[in-house]
Design a protein around this motif. Structure first.
Motif, PDB file in Angstrom:
ATOM      1  N   CYS A  55       0.853  -1.187   0.000  1.00  0.00           N
ATOM      2  CA  CYS A  55       0.000   0.000   0.000  1.00  0.00           C
ATOM      3  C   CYS A  55       0.896   1.246   0.000  1.00  0.00           C
ATOM      4  O   CYS A  55       1.858   1.330   0.759  1.00  0.00           O
ATOM      5  N   CYS A  58       0.005   3.164   3.917  1.00  0.00           N
ATOM      6  CA  CYS A  58       0.406   2.569   5.211  1.00  0.00           C
ATOM      7  C   CYS A  58       1.588   1.618   5.047  1.00  0.00           C
ATOM      8  O   CYS A  58       2.174   1.186   6.035  1.00  0.00           O
ATOM      9  N   CYS A  69      -4.537   0.531   0.197  1.00  0.00           N
ATOM     10  CA  CYS A  69      -5.286  -0.634   0.669  1.00  0.00           C
ATOM     11  C   CYS A  69      -6.685  -0.263   1.141  1.00  0.00           C
ATOM     12  O   CYS A  69      -7.042   0.919   1.208  1.00  0.00           O
ATOM     13  N   CYS A  72      -6.815   2.207   4.086  1.00  0.00           N
ATOM     14  CA  CYS A  72      -6.426   3.577   3.764  1.00  0.00           C
ATOM     15  C   CYS A  72      -7.461   4.276   2.882  1.00  0.00           C
ATOM     16  O   CYS A  72      -7.563   5.495   2.881  1.00  0.00           O
TER      17      CYS A  72
HETATM   18 ZN   LIG Z   1      -2.876   1.097   3.491  1.00  0.00          ZN
END
Ligand SMILES: [Zn+2]
Length: 200
Positions: A55, A58, A69, A72
């Motif tokens: 991701c 994060c 992701c 997020c």
């Molecule tokens: Zn993420």
């Protein structure tokens, strides 16, 4: 001829926490399974790189499409709070506890007292800087209650010192007993530790 048993054993020995005897057990276990099972396992490993991505926000590994992701991109989550965890498995443990609905950052490791280890320092500072553009943010250090966890938290405090006026820094509260790793902490304890987090 290459000794394939030895070769594969050595490959397993590079896994975290796996010694030579366990590595051999894995190899002999594989030899006892069917060829189709072994091929399936080899395929799963081969596809990891292509189908699991990191991701952009994060930095956790996940299988999906898009830059960031599901945690997020989820607009129902609280954007003003960022939890810093050591590794992907810790993030999953927090999700299982169902006690947190903010954002995450995965450090990718811890720092040891002997000066070893690596964490994503620059990426963390970047992430926090981007976050505080939208206003004050809370950063929760959710690290294991181990010497390495403490040491890593100290380093993060140092890294974030220039940003202190824009952030509240907190750590997990009591409940997480000394020596316990976040990944293996039960949901109830994690829930309590999060509820009782304290400013640092
Ligand atoms: Zn993420």
């Amino acid at each position: 001829m290459t000794d394939r048993v030895e070769e594969l054993s050595r490959a397993f020995e590079r896994f975290p926490g796996i010694g030579p005897r366990q590595a051999k057990r894995f190899v002999y276990h594989l030899l006892s399974t069917s060829e189709s099972d072994r091929i399936r396992l080899a395929e799963l490993i081969a596809h990891l790189g292509a189908e699991v991505r990191q991701c952009a926000s994060c930095l956790r590994f996940w299988s999906g499409t898009g830059e960031v992701c599901n945690y997020c991109s989820d607009t129902s989550r609280d954007d003003s709070i960022l939890m810093v965890v050591e590794k992907d498995q810790d993030l999953l443990a927090v999700e299982r506890a169902n006690a947190y609905k903010g954002r995450y950052f995965v450090l990718g490791g811890v720092l040891t007292l002997a000066g070893k280890g690596h964490i994503r320092e620059r990426e963390l500072v970047d992430r926090v800087e981007r976050k505080i553009r939208n206003g004050k943010a809370e950063i929760v250090l959710a690290l294991s209650a181990t010497n390495e966890g403490e040491h890593t938290a100290d380093r993060i405090r140092e890294l974030l010192t220039p940003l202190r006026e824009h952030i509240t820094l907190s750590v997990l509260g009591r409940g997480l007993s000394t020596g316990s790793e976040l990944e293996y902490t039960d949901a109830e304890t994690l829930f309590g530790a999060l509820q009782n987090r304290k400013e640092t």
